[in-house]
Design a protein around this motif. Sequence first.
Motif, PDB file in Angstrom:
ATOM      1  N   LYS A  43       0.825  -1.200   0.000  1.00 40.89           N
ATOM      2  CA  LYS A  43       0.000   0.000   0.000  1.00 40.89           C
ATOM      3  C   LYS A  43       0.865   1.258   0.000  1.00 40.89           C
ATOM      4  O   LYS A  43       2.043   1.225   0.356  1.00 40.89           O
ATOM      5  N   GLN A  44       0.262   2.364  -0.402  1.00 40.48           N
ATOM      6  CA  GLN A  44       0.922   3.657  -0.328  1.00 40.48           C
ATOM      7  C   GLN A  44       0.916   4.163   1.114  1.00 40.48           C
ATOM      8  O   GLN A  44       0.026   3.837   1.898  1.00 40.48           O
ATOM      9  N   ARG A  45       1.911   4.969   1.443  1.00 46.12           N
ATOM     10  CA  ARG A  45       1.926   5.592   2.756  1.00 46.12           C
ATOM     11  C   ARG A  45       0.772   6.596   2.841  1.00 46.12           C
ATOM     12  O   ARG A  45       0.557   7.387   1.916  1.00 46.12           O
ATOM     13  N   GLU A  46       0.034   6.561   3.940  1.00 43.17           N
ATOM     14  CA  GLU A  46      -1.123   7.418   4.099  1.00 43.17           C
ATOM     15  C   GLU A  46      -1.058   8.190   5.407  1.00 43.17           C
ATOM     16  O   GLU A  46      -0.496   7.720   6.400  1.00 43.17           O
ATOM     17  N   SER A  47      -1.665   9.358   5.400  1.00 40.92           N
ATOM     18  CA  SER A  47      -1.746  10.177   6.597  1.00 40.92           C
ATOM     19  C   SER A  47      -2.773   9.598   7.556  1.00 40.92           C
ATOM     20  O   SER A  47      -3.869   9.209   7.142  1.00 40.92           O
ATOM     21  N   VAL A  48      -2.422   9.545   8.829  1.00 35.82           N
ATOM     22  CA  VAL A  48      -3.300   9.022   9.870  1.00 35.82           C
ATOM     23  C   VAL A  48      -3.849  10.147  10.739  1.00 35.82           C
ATOM     24  O   VAL A  48      -5.050  10.229  10.980  1.00 35.82           O
ATOM     25  N   ALA A  49      -2.965  11.000  11.235  1.00 37.32           N
ATOM     26  CA  ALA A  49      -3.366  12.074  12.131  1.00 37.32           C
ATOM     27  C   ALA A  49      -2.327  13.172  12.107  1.00 37.32           C
ATOM     28  O   ALA A  49      -1.156  12.928  11.828  1.00 37.32           O
ATOM     29  N   GLY A  50      -2.745  14.390  12.406  1.00 42.40           N
ATOM     30  CA  GLY A  50      -1.833  15.510  12.460  1.00 42.40           C
ATOM     31  C   GLY A  50      -2.256  16.511  13.517  1.00 42.40           C
ATOM     32  O   GLY A  50      -3.423  16.549  13.923  1.00 42.40           O
ATOM     33  N   ILE A  51      -1.296  17.313  13.964  1.00 43.14           N
ATOM     34  CA  ILE A  51      -1.570  18.372  14.929  1.00 43.14           C
ATOM     35  C   ILE A  51      -0.712  19.576  14.566  1.00 43.14           C
ATOM     36  O   ILE A  51       0.486  19.448  14.308  1.00 43.14           O
ATOM     37  N   THR A  52      -1.319  20.757  14.524  1.00 45.75           N
ATOM     38  CA  THR A  52      -0.616  21.974  14.155  1.00 45.75           C
ATOM     39  C   THR A  52       0.004  22.625  15.379  1.00 45.75           C
ATOM     40  O   THR A  52      -0.238  22.223  16.519  1.00 45.75           O
ATOM     41  N   SER A  53       0.800  23.671  15.134  1.00 42.48           N
ATOM     42  CA  SER A  53       1.407  24.407  16.234  1.00 42.48           C
ATOM     43  C   SER A  53       0.362  25.071  17.118  1.00 42.48           C
ATOM     44  O   SER A  53       0.634  25.347  18.292  1.00 42.48           O
ATOM     45  N   THR A  77       7.772  15.843  21.964  1.00 44.81           N
ATOM     46  CA  THR A  77       7.255  14.499  21.743  1.00 44.81           C
ATOM     47  C   THR A  77       5.816  14.550  21.251  1.00 44.81           C
ATOM     48  O   THR A  77       5.013  15.354  21.730  1.00 44.81           O
ATOM     49  N   VAL A  78       5.497  13.680  20.303  1.00 41.59           N
ATOM     50  CA  VAL A  78       4.138  13.509  19.823  1.00 41.59           C
ATOM     51  C   VAL A  78       3.712  12.076  20.105  1.00 41.59           C
ATOM     52  O   VAL A  78       4.533  11.148  20.041  1.00 41.59           O
ATOM     53  N   TYR A  79       2.437  11.896  20.425  1.00 40.59           N
ATOM     54  CA  TYR A  79       1.899  10.592  20.767  1.00 40.59           C
ATOM     55  C   TYR A  79       0.738  10.246  19.845  1.00 40.59           C
ATOM     56  O   TYR A  79       0.053  11.130  19.320  1.00 40.59           O
ATOM     57  N   LEU A  80       0.511   8.962  19.678  1.00 44.04           N
ATOM     58  CA  LEU A  80      -0.676   8.476  18.995  1.00 44.04           C
ATOM     59  C   LEU A  80      -1.285   7.379  19.851  1.00 44.04           C
ATOM     60  O   LEU A  80      -0.729   6.280  19.941  1.00 44.04           O
ATOM     61  N   GLN A  81      -2.399   7.692  20.499  1.00 51.22           N
ATOM     62  CA  GLN A  81      -3.129   6.714  21.290  1.00 51.22           C
ATOM     63  C   GLN A  81      -4.105   5.998  20.377  1.00 51.22           C
ATOM     64  O   GLN A  81      -4.975   6.631  19.773  1.00 51.22           O
ATOM     65  N   MET A  82      -3.965   4.691  20.261  1.00 49.97           N
ATOM     66  CA  MET A  82      -4.786   3.888  19.370  1.00 49.97           C
ATOM     67  C   MET A  82      -5.628   2.924  20.195  1.00 49.97           C
ATOM     68  O   MET A  82      -5.097   2.171  21.010  1.00 49.97           O
ATOM     69  N   SER A  83      -6.926   2.939  19.977  1.00 48.10           N
ATOM     70  CA  SER A  83      -7.839   2.043  20.668  1.00 48.10           C
ATOM     71  C   SER A  83      -8.735   1.352  19.654  1.00 48.10           C
ATOM     72  O   SER A  83      -8.805   1.751  18.493  1.00 48.10           O
ATOM     73  N   SER A  84      -9.440   0.315  20.116  1.00 48.73           N
ATOM     74  CA  SER A  84     -10.320  -0.463  19.238  1.00 48.73           C
ATOM     75  C   SER A  84      -9.609  -0.854  17.951  1.00 48.73           C
ATOM     76  O   SER A  84     -10.146  -0.727  16.850  1.00 48.73           O
ATOM     77  N   LEU A  85      -8.398  -1.346  18.092  1.00 48.78           N
ATOM     78  CA  LEU A  85      -7.577  -1.655  16.931  1.00 48.78           C
ATOM     79  C   LEU A  85      -8.180  -2.795  16.110  1.00 48.78           C
ATOM     80  O   LEU A  85      -8.772  -3.733  16.656  1.00 48.78           O
ATOM     81  N   GLU A  86      -8.017  -2.681  14.812  1.00 47.87           N
ATOM     82  CA  GLU A  86      -8.536  -3.640  13.850  1.00 47.87           C
ATOM     83  C   GLU A  86      -7.390  -4.211  13.027  1.00 47.87           C
ATOM     84  O   GLU A  86      -6.341  -3.575  12.898  1.00 47.87           O
ATOM     85  N   PRO A  87      -7.568  -5.406  12.443  1.00 46.27           N
ATOM     86  CA  PRO A  87      -6.505  -5.955  11.591  1.00 46.27           C
ATOM     87  C   PRO A  87      -6.089  -5.006  10.475  1.00 46.27           C
ATOM     88  O   PRO A  87      -4.916  -5.005  10.075  1.00 46.27           O
ATOM     89  N   GLU A  88      -7.026  -4.199   9.986  1.00 49.70           N
ATOM     90  CA  GLU A  88      -6.730  -3.240   8.930  1.00 49.70           C
ATOM     91  C   GLU A  88      -5.781  -2.134   9.377  1.00 49.70           C
ATOM     92  O   GLU A  88      -5.250  -1.397   8.538  1.00 49.70           O
ATOM     93  N   ASP A  89      -5.568  -1.996  10.681  1.00 50.82           N
ATOM     94  CA  ASP A  89      -4.628  -1.005  11.196  1.00 50.82           C
ATOM     95  C   ASP A  89      -3.187  -1.494  11.144  1.00 50.82           C
ATOM     96  O   ASP A  89      -2.267  -0.733  11.439  1.00 50.82           O
ATOM     97  N   THR A  90      -2.976  -2.749  10.800  1.00 50.16           N
ATOM     98  CA  THR A  90      -1.627  -3.304  10.722  1.00 50.16           C
ATOM     99  C   THR A  90      -0.807  -2.558   9.680  1.00 50.16           C
ATOM    100  O   THR A  90      -1.202  -2.463   8.517  1.00 50.16           O
ATOM    101  N   ALA A  91       0.333  -2.030  10.097  1.00 51.95           N
ATOM    102  CA  ALA A  91       1.184  -1.239   9.215  1.00 51.95           C
ATOM    103  C   ALA A  91       2.433  -0.823   9.972  1.00 51.95           C
ATOM    104  O   ALA A  91       2.529  -0.999  11.190  1.00 51.95           O
ATOM    105  N   VAL A  92       3.381  -0.264   9.239  1.00 51.97           N
ATOM    106  CA  VAL A  92       4.492   0.437   9.857  1.00 51.97           C
ATOM    107  C   VAL A  92       4.065   1.890  10.030  1.00 51.97           C
ATOM    108  O   VAL A  92       3.629   2.525   9.067  1.00 51.97           O
ATOM    109  N   TYR A  93       4.182   2.402  11.231  1.00 51.83           N
ATOM    110  CA  TYR A  93       3.767   3.757  11.543  1.00 51.83           C
ATOM    111  C   TYR A  93       4.984   4.670  11.634  1.00 51.83           C
ATOM    112  O   TYR A  93       5.976   4.339  12.289  1.00 51.83           O
ATOM    113  N   TYR A  94       4.896   5.824  10.989  1.00 52.91           N
ATOM    114  CA  TYR A  94       5.978   6.795  10.949  1.00 52.91           C
ATOM    115  C   TYR A  94       5.505   8.129  11.504  1.00 52.91           C
ATOM    116  O   TYR A  94       4.428   8.596  11.155  1.00 52.91           O
TER     117      TYR A  94
END
Length: 115
Positions: A43-53, A77-94
């Motif tokens: 798959k192509q790399r896709e945006s998941v979440a972002g936060i501005t200044s 530091t930036v965090y990503l809290q992931m809940s209710s995870l699904e098999p479709e969430d399987t990926a390398v996260y950057y």
Amino acid sequence: QVRLVESGGGLVQPGGSLRLSCAASGSIFSINAMGWYRQAPGKQRESVAGITSAGITNYADSVKGRFTISRDNAKNTVYLQMSSLEPEDTAVYYCLFNIAKLHYWGQGTQVTVSS
């Protein structure tokens, strides 16, 4: 040099939770924006979440309501809290930092959601 170090990935069962962290070190005056991307095999790399200044957040429709992005400016530091995870969430996260008009990427951390 600015370096980003990610942590928190691993194997989790469907419905479980994980928290990813990404800490920046080096010469940092200000961080304009932070974000999380992911790339699944074939798959192509896709945006998941972002936060501005200004603290404004945005999420991909596929994770809205399940993932939360946050930051700790004192720790660069930036965090990503992931809940209710699904098999479709399987990926390398950057993680991605926008610093002084340049983009810096973390090394990636594997998240695998499987029973």
